[in-house]
Design a protein around this motif. Sequence first.
Motif, short mmCIF file in Angstrom:
data_model
loop_
_atom_site.label_atom_id
_atom_site.label_comp_id
_atom_site.label_asym_id
_atom_site.label_seq_id
_atom_site.Cartn_x
_atom_site.Cartn_y
_atom_site.Cartn_z
N GLN A 130 17.12 -14.79 -20.96
CA GLN A 130 16.91 -14.52 -19.47
C GLN A 130 18.00 -14.87 -18.49
OE1 GLN A 130 13.61 -13.82 -17.76
NE2 GLN A 130 13.59 -13.10 -20.22
N HIS B 266 11.47 -14.43 -11.14
CA HIS B 266 12.42 -15.38 -10.70
C HIS B 266 13.11 -15.16 -9.48
CE1 HIS B 266 14.90 -12.17 -12.41
NE2 HIS B 266 15.75 -12.71 -11.69
N THR C 217 18.10 -20.19 -9.97
CA THR C 217 16.85 -20.95 -9.51
C THR C 217 17.39 -22.63 -9.47
OG1 THR C 217 15.44 -19.32 -10.45
CG2 THR C 217 14.40 -21.39 -9.60
N THR D 127 13.97 -27.34 -13.11
CA THR D 127 14.22 -25.84 -13.74
C THR D 127 15.49 -25.95 -14.38
OG1 THR D 127 13.32 -24.68 -11.79
CG2 THR D 127 14.79 -23.40 -13.44
N ASP E 185 20.17 -21.49 -16.74
CA ASP E 185 20.07 -20.34 -17.88
C ASP E 185 21.27 -20.51 -18.96
OD1 ASP E 185 22.53 -18.37 -16.86
OD2 ASP E 185 21.60 -19.19 -15.01
N TYR F 215 11.74 -20.56 -8.16
CA TYR F 215 10.91 -20.50 -9.38
C TYR F 215 11.48 -19.64 -10.48
CZ TYR F 215 6.60 -19.60 -12.24
OH TYR F 215 5.98 -19.27 -13.26
N TYR F 216 11.41 -19.87 -11.63
CA TYR F 216 11.80 -19.02 -12.72
C TYR F 216 10.56 -19.05 -13.68
CZ TYR F 216 14.95 -15.85 -15.14
OH TYR F 216 15.37 -14.99 -15.95
N ASP F 217 9.83 -18.06 -14.08
CA ASP F 217 8.75 -17.99 -15.00
C ASP F 217 9.09 -18.27 -16.18
OD1 ASP F 217 6.02 -17.68 -15.16
OD2 ASP F 217 6.01 -15.57 -15.30
N ARG G 34 10.14 -21.32 -17.05
CA ARG G 34 11.45 -22.25 -17.03
C ARG G 34 10.82 -23.45 -16.12
NH1 ARG G 34 16.75 -18.86 -16.72
NH2 ARG G 34 17.05 -18.61 -18.69
N THR G 35 10.59 -23.15 -14.83
CA THR G 35 10.23 -24.03 -13.79
C THR G 35 8.82 -24.97 -14.37
OG1 THR G 35 11.16 -22.86 -12.20
CG2 THR G 35 9.61 -24.48 -11.28
N LEU H 7 10.13 -12.69 -5.10
CA LEU H 7 10.62 -12.96 -6.45
C LEU H 7 10.66 -11.41 -6.90
CD1 LEU H 7 8.21 -15.74 -7.63
CD2 LEU H 7 10.36 -16.03 -7.36
N SER I 42 11.59 -9.16 -10.98
CA SER I 42 11.75 -9.15 -12.24
C SER I 42 12.28 -7.88 -12.96
CB SER I 42 10.28 -9.45 -12.89
OG SER I 42 9.38 -8.37 -12.53
#
Length: 335
Positions: free
Chosen positions: A141, A152, A156, A207, A210, A237-239, A241-242, A287, A289
């Motif tokens: 990611q 995301h 983040t 979070t 990466d 926010y990171y889907d 992960r957070t 956000l 993606s």
Amino acid sequence: MKPVYTFTDSDRDSLKESLEFLGASPYEDYEKFSDAIAALIAEGRVPDGLTSACRLIRGQREARVTYAHVISNSPLDSERPVFDQSNPVDDKYLQKRTFVGEGMLELVGRLTGTPLLSYATRNNGDFFHDVYADNRYAGTQTQKTDWELHWHNDRTAHPVRADYLALLGMRCPTKDLVYTKYVDGRELLKYISPRAQELLRRPEFVTPYDELSRDSNKGQRLSEAHAVLENEHSFRYYDTRTEPADRASAAHYEALREFRDALAKCREQYHRIQDGDLLVIANQDGLHSRQMIDIQDAGTTRLRWLLKTYAFRDDATADVHANDWLDGVRGRVRD
């Protein structure tokens, strides 16, 4: 998405010619390069249509009309080499000798009043990044992945985050369907209860950094505790992960569940970036993606190349971080 401005071929070619002969490399001397772009503006060598479009973008942001815009048929470098995917950044330094795409991004940053941002440990402090597959980050990611990206906002985990992103299509597949999706933070709030919003505003989430950030700086492992919802409708926010800093907190997980449900319910904007498309979006007030809809030739799609910049909301926002500039270069933050 419908473009707010499409270059005529003659305006595109005229600006391209100006950007081909700036006499500076953004990777060797960003400040000199940036000054050369400023000179183009001062000399009146920018198409009126682009100037008006950037004024419109800035006005619509300030009026809260929309935070996502497209400019199409933008000038691009005549030669857009295929980089060695074992180390594409270093190969770009060797192969890319003109900087039309970079000039276009710098120009839009200046015309919209959003100064560019770079990170000392990311791509050697470059202000211009490649969204381009790197073999070392296949399936991850990061912007170097060869696959999809979850919802995301960029960087983040980092304490300094861009207000806006710009993505310029340098080489995009014509048959495979790859879409950038964007959701406005105001849409998300419609589906999150006041109680969940209150919890999401507390600095009680974390979070992980990466993979690319961890490789660039071994000290970057986990963010400080942060809120997911900030300002009126900014999100951090990171889907996947957070998560809550306190993993035992059922209330915080419930707030995140509401937030994720909102992502599934709210209205989204889609854009399939093609060569010459410049997509500019808010990084924190929404956000984004990447979605791979229909891939007929994965090998071709792995060579998809977007040139990208980070930017501050305005000069005042940039100046808040003046003590973080590396070697006095405005916009290049210690990281």
